[in-house]
Design a protein around this motif. Structure first.
Motif, PDB file in Angstrom:
ATOM      1  N   LYS A 183       0.859  -1.169   0.000  1.00  0.00           N
ATOM      2  CA  LYS A 183       0.000   0.000   0.000  1.00  0.00           C
ATOM      3  C   LYS A 183       0.900   1.225   0.000  1.00  0.00           C
ATOM      4  N   SER A 184       0.602   2.175  -0.842  1.00  0.00           N
ATOM      5  CA  SER A 184       1.468   3.336  -0.944  1.00  0.00           C
ATOM      6  C   SER A 184       1.301   4.222   0.277  1.00  0.00           C
ATOM      7  N   LEU A 185       2.426   4.675   0.816  1.00  0.00           N
ATOM      8  CA  LEU A 185       2.415   5.581   1.955  1.00  0.00           C
ATOM      9  C   LEU A 185       2.210   7.013   1.472  1.00  0.00           C
ATOM     10  N   PRO A 186       1.742   7.896   2.379  1.00  0.00           N
ATOM     11  CA  PRO A 186       1.718   9.313   2.013  1.00  0.00           C
ATOM     12  C   PRO A 186       3.128   9.809   1.723  1.00  0.00           C
ATOM     13  N   ALA A 187       3.221  10.904   1.019  1.00  0.00           N
ATOM     14  CA  ALA A 187       4.530  11.502   0.770  1.00  0.00           C
ATOM     15  C   ALA A 187       5.210  11.816   2.101  1.00  0.00           C
ATOM     16  N   PRO A 188       6.542  11.676   2.170  1.00  0.00           N
ATOM     17  CA  PRO A 188       7.234  11.918   3.440  1.00  0.00           C
ATOM     18  C   PRO A 188       6.920  13.276   4.060  1.00  0.00           C
ATOM     19  N   GLU A 189       6.815  14.320   3.248  1.00  0.00           N
ATOM     20  CA  GLU A 189       6.547  15.650   3.807  1.00  0.00           C
ATOM     21  C   GLU A 189       5.173  15.713   4.454  1.00  0.00           C
ATOM     22  N   LEU A 190       4.173  15.052   3.862  1.00  0.00           N
ATOM     23  CA  LEU A 190       2.844  15.010   4.469  1.00  0.00           C
ATOM     24  C   LEU A 190       2.860  14.230   5.775  1.00  0.00           C
ATOM     25  N   SER A 191       3.606  13.140   5.798  1.00  0.00           N
ATOM     26  CA  SER A 191       3.716  12.352   7.024  1.00  0.00           C
ATOM     27  C   SER A 191       4.391  13.160   8.127  1.00  0.00           C
ATOM     28  N   ARG A 192       5.420  13.902   7.762  1.00  0.00           N
ATOM     29  CA  ARG A 192       6.100  14.749   8.747  1.00  0.00           C
ATOM     30  C   ARG A 192       5.156  15.835   9.263  1.00  0.00           C
ATOM     31  N   GLN A 193       4.402  16.432   8.359  1.00  0.00           N
ATOM     32  CA  GLN A 193       3.462  17.485   8.738  1.00  0.00           C
ATOM     33  C   GLN A 193       2.398  16.961   9.701  1.00  0.00           C
ATOM     34  N   LEU A 194       1.863  15.787   9.406  1.00  0.00           N
ATOM     35  CA  LEU A 194       0.850  15.201  10.272  1.00  0.00           C
ATOM     36  C   LEU A 194       1.427  14.872  11.637  1.00  0.00           C
ATOM     37  N   ALA A 195       2.647  14.357  11.662  1.00  0.00           N
ATOM     38  CA  ALA A 195       3.298  14.060  12.937  1.00  0.00           C
ATOM     39  C   ALA A 195       3.472  15.328  13.767  1.00  0.00           C
ATOM     40  N   GLN A 196       3.782  16.435  13.110  1.00  0.00           N
ATOM     41  CA  GLN A 196       3.939  17.709  13.821  1.00  0.00           C
ATOM     42  C   GLN A 196       2.603  18.213  14.343  1.00  0.00           C
ATOM     43  N   TRP A 197       1.546  18.110  13.529  1.00  0.00           N
ATOM     44  CA  TRP A 197       0.221  18.560  13.965  1.00  0.00           C
ATOM     45  C   TRP A 197      -0.249  17.824  15.221  1.00  0.00           C
ATOM     46  N   LEU A 198       0.084  16.552  15.308  1.00  0.00           N
ATOM     47  CA  LEU A 198      -0.407  15.721  16.406  1.00  0.00           C
ATOM     48  C   LEU A 198       0.582  15.622  17.565  1.00  0.00           C
ATOM     49  N   GLN A 199       1.649  16.395  17.524  1.00  0.00           N
ATOM     50  CA  GLN A 199       2.700  16.258  18.529  1.00  0.00           C
ATOM     51  C   GLN A 199       2.183  16.534  19.940  1.00  0.00           C
ATOM     52  N   GLY A 200       1.371  17.574  20.116  1.00  0.00           N
ATOM     53  CA  GLY A 200       0.870  17.912  21.453  1.00  0.00           C
ATOM     54  C   GLY A 200       0.023  16.809  22.069  1.00  0.00           C
ATOM     55  N   PRO A 201      -1.077  16.408  21.411  1.00  0.00           N
ATOM     56  CA  PRO A 201      -1.891  15.324  21.990  1.00  0.00           C
ATOM     57  C   PRO A 201      -1.144  14.005  22.100  1.00  0.00           C
ATOM     58  N   ARG A 202      -0.263  13.733  21.141  1.00  0.00           N
ATOM     59  CA  ARG A 202       0.514  12.495  21.218  1.00  0.00           C
ATOM     60  C   ARG A 202       1.416  12.494  22.452  1.00  0.00           C
ATOM     61  N   SER A 203       2.018  13.634  22.727  1.00  0.00           N
ATOM     62  CA  SER A 203       2.893  13.741  23.889  1.00  0.00           C
ATOM     63  C   SER A 203       2.105  13.531  25.176  1.00  0.00           C
ATOM     64  N   ARG A 204       0.887  14.102  25.248  1.00  0.00           N
ATOM     65  CA  ARG A 204       0.043  13.916  26.436  1.00  0.00           C
ATOM     66  C   ARG A 204      -0.292  12.437  26.631  1.00  0.00           C
ATOM     67  N   ALA A 205      -0.655  11.771  25.546  1.00  0.00           N
ATOM     68  CA  ALA A 205      -1.037  10.368  25.642  1.00  0.00           C
ATOM     69  C   ALA A 205       0.143   9.500  26.078  1.00  0.00           C
ATOM     70  N   LEU A 206       1.305   9.748  25.481  1.00  0.00           N
ATOM     71  CA  LEU A 206       2.480   8.954  25.844  1.00  0.00           C
ATOM     72  C   LEU A 206       2.899   9.206  27.282  1.00  0.00           C
ATOM     73  N   ARG A 207       2.761  10.446  27.730  1.00  0.00           N
ATOM     74  CA  ARG A 207       3.093  10.756  29.120  1.00  0.00           C
ATOM     75  C   ARG A 207       2.128  10.034  30.062  1.00  0.00           C
ATOM     76  N   ARG A 208       0.843  10.020  29.707  1.00  0.00           N
ATOM     77  CA  ARG A 208      -0.146   9.331  30.532  1.00  0.00           C
ATOM     78  C   ARG A 208       0.153   7.826  30.587  1.00  0.00           C
ATOM     79  N   ALA A 209       0.652   7.276  29.479  1.00  0.00           N
ATOM     80  CA  ALA A 209       0.959   5.850  29.427  1.00  0.00           C
ATOM     81  C   ALA A 209       2.319   5.513  30.052  1.00  0.00           C
ATOM     82  N   GLY A 210       3.047   6.515  30.528  1.00  0.00           N
ATOM     83  CA  GLY A 210       4.344   6.263  31.171  1.00  0.00           C
ATOM     84  C   GLY A 210       5.410   5.798  30.208  1.00  0.00           C
ATOM     85  N   ILE A 211       5.539   6.485  29.074  1.00  0.00           N
ATOM     86  CA  ILE A 211       6.467   6.057  28.030  1.00  0.00           C
ATOM     87  C   ILE A 211       7.903   5.907  28.548  1.00  0.00           C
TER      88      ILE A 211
END
Length: 265
Positions: free
Chosen positions: A30-58
């Motif tokens: 299955k074709s992945l999104p372009a790397p730049e789009l994947s990077r952009q999405l990762a940046q957009w979700l950085q805040g909530p992702r960080s909260r979730a990982l902190r809650r899970a005791g990463i």
């Protein structure tokens, strides 16, 4: 020096402990999104992702599994924050960059049939992965199976059915139709807490984002989906309207993302 040696030994031990249950399942690429789009999405979700990982005791998790690692932009974050090895799984082989962190172990596998023993990991992470897996229940069940007692599933998934747009640009319908055409499940966000509970986990749920004004870049995610000619014209018109609006609130687009941390007791 000793830290690198410990990481290398830990990876070797993990390879032995995982003890493949099946050979890797041949699957269609299955074709992945372009790397730049994947990077952009990762940046957009950085805040909530960080909260979730902190809650899970990463920081105290020593055996982390990422299902659907893609180009590895979130893998880098997991490797920095985890207390041990990160096994990065994707259905497409060789997607991770060659200069990955020493505590990252890449594996080509299907999230619906993970080639690992029961209770192999103490954290399983998915971001925009269940959106593309059919049926998603199979991947959640597999994630629960490989979680050890006390482990946590951390997942961030969108719900395009609850998308808000003001004024009405017709983008919600375009997104829903295009995702379904591409084989995705656009309502995966609202389904995720139920699926986690049915897999025997105890979910904690939060909406991930505070809304903000529309950005033309958000429409780039539509560009790689299968669109009709009329849909492309509609997206182009919406992009022009959003660009003219600038940074104000005259155009408002919001896709809710659900953030789930589900623990195995």
């Amino acid at each position: 020096r000793w830290r690198r040696l410990r990481l290398r030994l830990r990876r070797m031990c993990l390879r032995l402990r995982l003890c493949w249950r099946w050979p890797l399942i041949p699957v269609a690429a299955k074709s992945l999104p372009a790397p730049e789009l994947s990077r952009q999405l990762a940046q957009w979700l950085q805040g909530p992702r960080s909260r979730a990982l902190r809650r899970a005791g990463i920081g105290r998790r020593e055996r982390v599994l990422e299902v659907g690692c893609g180009h590895g932009f979130v893998t880098e974050e997991l490797a920095r924050r985890a207390g041990g090895t990160v096994v990065a799984v994707d259905i497409e082989p060789q997607v991770l960059p060659g200069d990955r962190a020493p505590n990252v172990l890449p594996v080509a596998a299907d999230g619906r049939a993970l080639p690992f023993r029961d209770a192999s990991f103490d954290l399983v992470f998915l971001q925009t992965t269940l959106l593309w897996i059919s049926p998603p229940e199979a991947a959640v069940q597999e994630a629960a199976r490989v979680l050890a007692p006390g482990g946590a599933l951390v997942a961030l998934e969108p719900d395009y059915g609850a998308m808000i747009e003001e004024p009405g640009l017709g983008l919600r319908v375009v997104w829903l139709d295009a995702l379904e055409r591409a084989g995705a499940e656009p309502l995966i966000g609202r389904m995720l807490p139920r699926m986690a509970q049915e897999a025997g986990l105890e979910p904690w749920v939060e909406f991930a984002h505070i809304p903000r004004p529309a950005e033309p870049a958000a429409l780039d995610l539509l560009a790689e989906l299968p669109l009709t000619v009329l849909e492309r014209e509609r997206v182009a018109g919406a992009r022009e309207i959003i660009s003219r609006a600038g940074e104000g609130w005259s155009v408002f687009l919001h896709v809710p993302w659900l953030l789930v941390v589900a623990e195995r007791r």
